[in-house]
Design a protein around this motif. Structure first.
Motif, PDB file in Angstrom:
ATOM      1  N   HIS A   1     -44.414  35.508  52.106  1.00  0.00           N
ATOM      2  CA  HIS A   1     -45.832  35.259  51.833  1.00  0.00           C
ATOM      3  C   HIS A   1     -46.247  35.888  50.500  1.00  0.00           C
ATOM      4  CE1 HIS A   1     -46.497  33.462  55.741  1.00  0.00           C
ATOM      5  NE2 HIS A   1     -45.933  34.515  56.326  1.00  0.00           N
ATOM      6  N   TYR A   2     -45.646  37.016  50.184  1.00  0.00           N
ATOM      7  CA  TYR A   2     -45.959  37.661  48.922  1.00  0.00           C
ATOM      8  C   TYR A   2     -45.501  36.797  47.749  1.00  0.00           C
ATOM      9  CZ  TYR A   2     -46.229  41.225  45.299  1.00  0.00           C
ATOM     10  OH  TYR A   2     -46.535  41.907  44.148  1.00  0.00           O
ATOM     11  N   VAL A   3     -44.330  36.187  47.895  1.00  0.00           N
ATOM     12  CA  VAL A   3     -43.832  35.300  46.840  1.00  0.00           C
ATOM     13  C   VAL A   3     -44.780  34.114  46.661  1.00  0.00           C
ATOM     14  CG1 VAL A   3     -41.937  33.783  46.158  1.00  0.00           C
ATOM     15  CG2 VAL A   3     -41.448  36.001  47.204  1.00  0.00           C
ATOM     16  N   SER A   4     -45.249  33.562  47.761  1.00  0.00           N
ATOM     17  CA  SER A   4     -46.198  32.442  47.680  1.00  0.00           C
ATOM     18  C   SER A   4     -47.497  32.872  47.024  1.00  0.00           C
ATOM     19  CB  SER A   4     -46.472  31.886  49.077  1.00  0.00           C
ATOM     20  OG  SER A   4     -45.282  31.435  49.687  1.00  0.00           O
ATOM     21  N   TRP A   5     -47.941  34.094  47.305  1.00  0.00           N
ATOM     22  CA  TRP A   5     -49.166  34.598  46.687  1.00  0.00           C
ATOM     23  C   TRP A   5     -49.003  34.761  45.181  1.00  0.00           C
ATOM     24  CZ3 TRP A   5     -50.053  39.382  44.249  1.00  0.00           C
ATOM     25  CH2 TRP A   5     -51.394  39.607  43.903  1.00  0.00           C
ATOM     26  N   VAL A   6     -47.847  35.267  44.757  1.00  0.00           N
ATOM     27  CA  VAL A   6     -47.571  35.403  43.318  1.00  0.00           C
ATOM     28  C   VAL A   6     -47.618  34.044  42.638  1.00  0.00           C
ATOM     29  CG1 VAL A   6     -45.816  36.029  41.617  1.00  0.00           C
ATOM     30  CG2 VAL A   6     -46.247  37.524  43.570  1.00  0.00           C
ATOM     31  N   LEU A   7     -47.009  33.039  43.280  1.00  0.00           N
ATOM     32  CA  LEU A   7     -47.019  31.695  42.711  1.00  0.00           C
ATOM     33  C   LEU A   7     -48.428  31.122  42.656  1.00  0.00           C
ATOM     34  CD1 LEU A   7     -45.455  29.245  41.658  1.00  0.00           C
ATOM     35  CD2 LEU A   7     -45.136  28.524  44.031  1.00  0.00           C
ATOM     36  N   SER A   8     -49.248  31.395  43.653  1.00  0.00           N
ATOM     37  CA  SER A   8     -50.607  30.833  43.696  1.00  0.00           C
ATOM     38  C   SER A   8     -51.480  31.385  42.581  1.00  0.00           C
ATOM     39  CB  SER A   8     -51.249  31.121  45.056  1.00  0.00           C
ATOM     40  OG  SER A   8     -51.482  32.515  45.220  1.00  0.00           O
ATOM     41  N   THR A   9     -51.242  32.627  42.160  1.00  0.00           N
ATOM     42  CA  THR A   9     -52.046  33.198  41.083  1.00  0.00           C
ATOM     43  C   THR A   9     -51.811  32.479  39.764  1.00  0.00           C
ATOM     44  OG1 THR A   9     -50.350  34.863  40.604  1.00  0.00           O
ATOM     45  CG2 THR A   9     -52.081  35.460  42.165  1.00  0.00           C
ATOM     46  N   ARG A  10     -50.634  31.894  39.594  1.00  0.00           N
ATOM     47  CA  ARG A  10     -50.343  31.155  38.358  1.00  0.00           C
ATOM     48  C   ARG A  10     -50.996  29.781  38.368  1.00  0.00           C
ATOM     49  NH1 ARG A  10     -50.247  30.083  33.943  1.00  0.00           N
ATOM     50  NH2 ARG A  10     -48.623  30.249  32.364  1.00  0.00           N
ATOM     51  N   MET A  11     -51.400  29.301  39.528  1.00  0.00           N
ATOM     52  CA  MET A  11     -52.017  27.980  39.610  1.00  0.00           C
ATOM     53  C   MET A  11     -53.482  27.995  39.171  1.00  0.00           C
ATOM     54  SD  MET A  11     -50.460  26.680  43.254  1.00  0.00           S
ATOM     55  CE  MET A  11     -48.686  26.581  43.527  1.00  0.00           C
ATOM     56  N   MET A  12     -54.091  29.163  39.107  1.00  0.00           N
ATOM     57  CA  MET A  12     -55.496  29.246  38.708  1.00  0.00           C
ATOM     58  C   MET A  12     -55.619  28.972  37.209  1.00  0.00           C
ATOM     59  SD  MET A  12     -58.133  32.460  39.020  1.00  0.00           S
ATOM     60  CE  MET A  12     -57.966  32.474  40.803  1.00  0.00           C
ATOM     61  N   PRO A  13     -56.486  28.055  36.803  1.00  0.00           N
ATOM     62  CA  PRO A  13     -56.648  27.775  35.370  1.00  0.00           C
ATOM     63  C   PRO A  13     -57.275  28.968  34.658  1.00  0.00           C
ATOM     64  CG  PRO A  13     -58.281  26.584  36.665  1.00  0.00           C
ATOM     65  CD  PRO A  13     -57.317  27.186  37.645  1.00  0.00           C
TER      66      PRO A  13
ATOM     67  N   MET B   1     -51.201  37.334  32.688  1.00  0.00           N
ATOM     68  CA  MET B   1     -51.029  35.885  32.659  1.00  0.00           C
ATOM     69  C   MET B   1     -49.560  35.495  32.818  1.00  0.00           C
ATOM     70  SD  MET B   1     -51.823  33.345  29.436  1.00  0.00           S
ATOM     71  CE  MET B   1     -50.538  34.191  28.480  1.00  0.00           C
ATOM     72  N   ASN B   2     -48.658  36.263  32.214  1.00  0.00           N
ATOM     73  CA  ASN B   2     -47.239  35.922  32.251  1.00  0.00           C
ATOM     74  C   ASN B   2     -46.513  36.490  33.469  1.00  0.00           C
ATOM     75  OD1 ASN B   2     -46.997  34.423  29.815  1.00  0.00           O
ATOM     76  ND2 ASN B   2     -47.020  36.310  28.620  1.00  0.00           N
ATOM     77  N   LEU B   3     -47.135  37.433  34.158  1.00  0.00           N
ATOM     78  CA  LEU B   3     -46.439  38.146  35.229  1.00  0.00           C
ATOM     79  C   LEU B   3     -45.965  37.244  36.377  1.00  0.00           C
ATOM     80  CD1 LEU B   3     -45.533  40.991  35.662  1.00  0.00           C
ATOM     81  CD2 LEU B   3     -47.668  41.472  36.869  1.00  0.00           C
ATOM     82  N   PRO B   4     -46.778  36.321  36.906  1.00  0.00           N
ATOM     83  CA  PRO B   4     -46.287  35.494  38.023  1.00  0.00           C
ATOM     84  C   PRO B   4     -45.039  34.696  37.678  1.00  0.00           C
ATOM     85  CG  PRO B   4     -48.664  35.308  37.825  1.00  0.00           C
ATOM     86  CD  PRO B   4     -48.202  36.049  36.618  1.00  0.00           C
ATOM     87  N   LEU B   5     -45.053  34.034  36.525  1.00  0.00           N
ATOM     88  CA  LEU B   5     -43.880  33.259  36.121  1.00  0.00           C
ATOM     89  C   LEU B   5     -42.677  34.162  35.900  1.00  0.00           C
ATOM     90  CD1 LEU B   5     -42.621  30.561  35.246  1.00  0.00           C
ATOM     91  CD2 LEU B   5     -43.442  31.024  32.933  1.00  0.00           C
ATOM     92  N   ALA B   6     -42.893  35.329  35.297  1.00  0.00           N
ATOM     93  CA  ALA B   6     -41.791  36.253  35.043  1.00  0.00           C
ATOM     94  C   ALA B   6     -41.189  36.760  36.345  1.00  0.00           C
ATOM     95  CB  ALA B   6     -42.277  37.421  34.185  1.00  0.00           C
ATOM     96  N   VAL B   7     -42.026  37.062  37.331  1.00  0.00           N
ATOM     97  CA  VAL B   7     -41.527  37.545  38.620  1.00  0.00           C
ATOM     98  C   VAL B   7     -40.684  36.475  39.309  1.00  0.00           C
ATOM     99  CG1 VAL B   7     -42.229  38.215  40.955  1.00  0.00           C
ATOM    100  CG2 VAL B   7     -43.355  39.228  38.979  1.00  0.00           C
ATOM    101  N   LEU B   8     -41.164  35.256  39.330  1.00  0.00           N
ATOM    102  CA  LEU B   8     -40.432  34.189  40.003  1.00  0.00           C
ATOM    103  C   LEU B   8     -39.119  33.880  39.291  1.00  0.00           C
ATOM    104  CD1 LEU B   8     -43.396  31.801  40.885  1.00  0.00           C
ATOM    105  CD2 LEU B   8     -42.185  33.371  42.391  1.00  0.00           C
ATOM    106  N   LEU B   9     -39.135  33.887  37.952  1.00  0.00           N
ATOM    107  CA  LEU B   9     -37.899  33.634  37.208  1.00  0.00           C
ATOM    108  C   LEU B   9     -36.885  34.750  37.458  1.00  0.00           C
ATOM    109  CD1 LEU B   9     -39.050  32.305  33.714  1.00  0.00           C
ATOM    110  CD2 LEU B   9     -37.668  31.110  35.414  1.00  0.00           C
ATOM    111  N   MET B  10     -37.325  36.011  37.333  1.00  0.00           N
ATOM    112  CA  MET B  10     -36.402  37.121  37.513  1.00  0.00           C
ATOM    113  C   MET B  10     -35.881  37.179  38.944  1.00  0.00           C
ATOM    114  SD  MET B  10     -35.746  38.562  34.729  1.00  0.00           S
ATOM    115  CE  MET B  10     -34.805  39.837  35.556  1.00  0.00           C
TER     116      MET B  10
END
Length: 287
Positions: free
Chosen positions: A117-129, A160-169
């Motif tokens: 669920h935490y991973v999904s939450w991280v991804l959802s924060t990147r969806m906000m314009p 701004m870059n943190l969600p994408l960086a977390v998912l990539l790493m």
């Protein structure tokens, strides 16, 4: 059969070079504009090679001013603005990659409740314009005194870059076999030692790939810099939108700034090229 296979290989090579030329030509044309006089930019047919190169556009952008011909009485002294972009992009990348590396290792290796669920939450924060939070961030920054500051822009770019960086790493750490950690634990290594001495060196390629993406996103970001800075601090994307003189858009000067702005990003990619290729191919081969 041999002739047919060679013909197909030649056709694929021609097609590949055609696609490359299609994408490279606008960049090449933009570079030639930076070295042209204003009267030569709109020549028909366009002059791609048969013109006399000049550095006037670069002198006007980084050295000489145009005597206040810009709307609003500004000038083209863009050296400090390029430096602002470099400082913000470098430090926001370092901050985002450092936090993302620690967080993604925990998400990849440690078992705790609601991890998925935490991973999904991280991804959802990147969806906000970004435009949805730009105005609230302006008032927050105004209250805490971070407007027009390096720290303020660095923090917002890192977030701004943190969600994408977390998912990539996390994907890169997932591709490193867990058995390596288990073997190190049997040998008496601590979790921090395993992370620092065992797993982290194996993930250098992934870190380089993530850093390149974070750097490029920060380097080209426009909205937050426009909103959270007013006079003292501006980056290249923001100031490039002000290249309007009394006679129209200064295309040559804008092209000169664009070429100079591409250089730091290009050099950064070259410096981490080996690790970048390794990171982009990490996990592509499975046992």
């Amino acid at each position: 059969m041999i002739v047919q296979s060679r013909s197909r290989a030649a056709a694929r090579a021609v097609l590949a070079w055609g696609v490359v030329a299609l994408f490279v030509f606008p960049l090449f044309f933009w570079i030639t504009v930076a070295f042209k006089e204003a009267r030569e930019i709109f020549d028909l047919p366009p002059r791609l090679a048969n013109f006399t190169p000049t550095l006037n556009n670069f002198n006007e952008v980084f050295g000489l001013s145009l005597g206040g011909n810009l709307v609003g009485g500004g000038n083209f002294n863009m050296g400090p603005r390029l430096w602002d972009s470099i400082v913000i992009a470098v430090f926001s990348t370092l901050l985002a990659v450092t936090i993302a590396t620690l967080a993604s290792y925990a998400l990849s290796r440690m078992k705790f409740r609601a991890r998925h669920h935490y991973v999904s939450w991280v991804l959802s924060t990147r969806m906000m314009p970004p435009v949805a939070v730009a105005i609230p961030m302006f008032f927050i920054y105004k209250d805490i005194g971070l407007l027009d500051s390096y720290l303020g822009v660095i923090l917002i770019h890192a977030v701004m870059n943190l969600p994408l960086a977390v998912l990539l790493m996390k994907s890169f750490f997932d591709d490193i076999p867990l058995e390596i950690d288990e073997s190190a634990v049997i040998d008496g290594a601590s979790r921090w030692y395993i992370f620092r001495r065992v797993v982290l060196p194996m993930a250098k390629g992934g870190i380089a790939a993530t850093a390149v993406l974070c750097f490029i996103f920060s380097w080209t970001e426009f909205l937050f810099v426009l909103t959270l800075t007013q006079t003292g601090l501006k980056t290249v994307p923001v100031v490039s939108s002000t290249f309007v003189t009394s006679t129209g858009t200064a295309w040559g000067n804008m092209a000169a700034l664009g070429v100079a702005a591409m250089a730091p990003a290009f050099l950064f990619v070259l410096l981490v090229q080996k690790q970048l290729v390794r990171g982009l191919t990490l996990g592509s081969l499975k046992q």
